[in-house]
Design an enzyme around this catalytic site. Structure first.
Site, PDB file in Angstrom:
ATOM      1  N   SER A  53     -57.127  15.898 -61.179  1.00  7.01           N
ATOM      2  CA  SER A  53     -56.273  15.407 -60.109  1.00  7.01           C
ATOM      3  C   SER A  53     -57.113  14.984 -58.904  1.00  7.01           C
ATOM      4  O   SER A  53     -58.029  15.696 -58.481  1.00  7.01           O
ATOM      5  CB  SER A  53     -55.292  16.494 -59.671  1.00  7.01           C
ATOM      6  OG  SER A  53     -54.599  16.108 -58.501  1.00  7.01           O
ATOM      7  N   HIS A 110     -36.146  20.957 -54.044  1.00 11.66           N
ATOM      8  CA  HIS A 110     -35.080  20.009 -54.347  1.00 11.66           C
ATOM      9  C   HIS A 110     -34.338  20.539 -55.563  1.00 11.66           C
ATOM     10  O   HIS A 110     -34.951  21.078 -56.479  1.00 11.66           O
ATOM     11  CB  HIS A 110     -35.678  18.624 -54.623  1.00 11.66           C
ATOM     12  CG  HIS A 110     -34.684  17.531 -54.828  1.00 11.66           C
ATOM     13  ND1 HIS A 110     -33.475  17.474 -54.170  1.00 11.66           N
ATOM     14  CD2 HIS A 110     -34.722  16.427 -55.626  1.00 11.66           C
ATOM     15  CE1 HIS A 110     -32.827  16.375 -54.538  1.00 11.66           C
ATOM     16  NE2 HIS A 110     -33.553  15.737 -55.432  1.00 11.66           N
ATOM     17  N   GLY A 136     -42.937  15.821 -45.983  1.00 13.61           N
ATOM     18  CA  GLY A 136     -43.967  16.831 -45.822  1.00 13.61           C
ATOM     19  C   GLY A 136     -44.904  16.584 -44.658  1.00 13.61           C
ATOM     20  O   GLY A 136     -45.373  17.528 -44.009  1.00 13.61           O
ATOM     21  N   ASP A 193     -28.258  15.036 -50.901  1.00 14.25           N
ATOM     22  CA  ASP A 193     -29.580  14.459 -50.701  1.00 14.25           C
ATOM     23  C   ASP A 193     -29.705  13.121 -51.431  1.00 14.25           C
ATOM     24  O   ASP A 193     -30.166  12.129 -50.851  1.00 14.25           O
ATOM     25  CB  ASP A 193     -30.650  15.433 -51.206  1.00 14.25           C
ATOM     26  CG  ASP A 193     -32.057  14.968 -50.884  1.00 14.25           C
ATOM     27  OD1 ASP A 193     -32.422  14.999 -49.696  1.00 14.25           O
ATOM     28  OD2 ASP A 193     -32.784  14.573 -51.807  1.00 14.25           O
ATOM     29  N   GLU A 197     -30.110   9.474 -49.552  1.00 16.19           N
ATOM     30  CA  GLU A 197     -31.262   8.618 -49.845  1.00 16.19           C
ATOM     31  C   GLU A 197     -30.827   7.243 -50.336  1.00 16.19           C
ATOM     32  O   GLU A 197     -31.354   6.211 -49.898  1.00 16.19           O
ATOM     33  CB  GLU A 197     -32.141   9.284 -50.910  1.00 16.19           C
ATOM     34  CG  GLU A 197     -32.859  10.533 -50.442  1.00 16.19           C
ATOM     35  CD  GLU A 197     -33.482  11.294 -51.581  1.00 16.19           C
ATOM     36  OE1 GLU A 197     -34.292  12.204 -51.310  1.00 16.19           O
ATOM     37  OE2 GLU A 197     -33.177  11.004 -52.765  1.00 16.19           O
TER      38      GLU A 197
END
Length: 341
Positions: A53, A110, A136, A193, A197
């Site tokens: 990563s 979430h 964030g 949510d 959105e």
């Protein structure tokens, strides 16, 4: 109108999360904020990442312990799963569940994968949600300034009889206790949510900006003027609304703008738009959007990538990049630093 019970730092026992070993899986927008805020609140944190990563170097540079997901989970008292929604089920079943100790706490920011049953956790686990109501980058920057972002908490499974206390303690550790914490359910969080959105924040607002920009340009006005009127000034208006609601905006703008808004707004956002909003909410509630999103991701996100590329090439982005280069204070005050998170 229902009165919501707002919780704060005084309502939580911070020592609960400070006494736990926490694994934050993922180091994206939410992941970096949770991990750093927890660390700075005195919590033992390990960031779990897949091998190779690109986020590993960023997390290590920030002074965080980093390990492969399976190793980060092994021995953790609480695992916060913050990889993208479309990857969570695969990561959970392949690397989290086999290594998660009995009686641990599984946390989400979430409700998507729990509410739509993409993940069905073991019966011995506490399953909670701590969902900051902001990106964030804001969760982190507000914490660094001594504040926080409001958050929602919810309990899906209370196997150990203290799931709520753990969720509340975690929320305060990332700074939400200074701003306010609301108790809700996984269902209410995810459905509101997704609707917000899609219909307003990310979908509706973006399409309104594009439609306004295109209308002015098609009428012969310069792209620069269209950009300033339909995109740039959006922040100025949103800041007024954020500060004190719609009434605060109307107090601050000119009488001409206020009257024009009253006259034209309901003609643009009319009964047809409201009906389509109800249709969008229905698709979310019935799980149709979730199924479509999962299928889109399984097929390689071909539709999403095509739309993303098309929007990136839109004239509003081209003229915007040019104009923002003439306003250096925007970059100096940026929320998103891709070198860090």
């Amino acid at each position: 109108m229902t009165t919501i019970n707002m919780l704060y730092d005084k309502d939580a026992e911070l020592s609960i999360i400070q006494g736990m070993k926490v694994a934050v899986i993922g180091y994206g927008s939410q992941g970096h904020a949770h991990a750093l805020n927890l660390r700075d609140t005195g919590v033992s944190v390990t960031v779990g990442l897949r091998a190779g990563s690109s986020s590993g170097a960023k997390a290590e540079k920030a002074g965080l312990a980093v390990a492969p997901v399976s190793e980060a989970v092994d021995g953790a008292d609480l695992v916060m799963l913050l990889v993208p929604d479309e990857l969570q089920a695969k990561v959970y079943y392949s690397e989290v569940e086999p290594n998660l100790k009995q009686g641990a706490t599984l946390a989400f920011a979430h409700g998507f994968n729990i509410h739509f049953q993409c993940i069905e956790p073991r019966a011995d686990l506490d399953v909670v949600m701590v969902a900051p109501k902001g990106p964030g980058h804001t969760v982190r920057s507000n914490y660094q300034q001594g504040g926080g972002v409001p958050a929602l908490i919810a309990v899906h499974s209370d196997a150990g009889s203290r799931a709520r206390d753990i969720a509340l303690s975690y929320a305060c550790a990332i700074g939400a206790g200074t701003a306010g914490i609301i108790e809700t359910s996984f269902r209410e969080e995810v459905e509101t949510d997704l609707f917000g959105e899609q219909a307003v924040l990310c979908g509706g607002l973006a399409e309104l900006i594009l439609a306004g920009f295109e209308t002015l340009v098609e009428a012969g006005y310069s792209p620069e003027m269209a950009y300033f009127e339909c995109l740039h000034e959006t922040k100025l208006i949103i800041d007024l609304i954020y500060e004190g609601g719609l009434a605060n905006m109307n107090y601050s703008i000119s009488n001409t703008a206020e009257y024009g808004g009253y006259l034209t707004g309901p003609k643009v956002i009319d009964a047809g738009v409201r009906e389509r909003m109800r249709e969008a909410l229905g698709r979310i509630q019935r799980g149709e959007f979730a199924r479509e999103f999962v299928q889109e991701c399984e097929s390689g996100q071909l539709v999403m990538k095509a739309i993303r590329r098309r929007q990136r090439e839109h004239p509003v982005e081209q003229v915007g990049e040019h104009l923002r280069a003439m306003m250096p204070w925007i970059a100096q005050q940026r929320l998103v630093d891709r070198d860090v998170n």
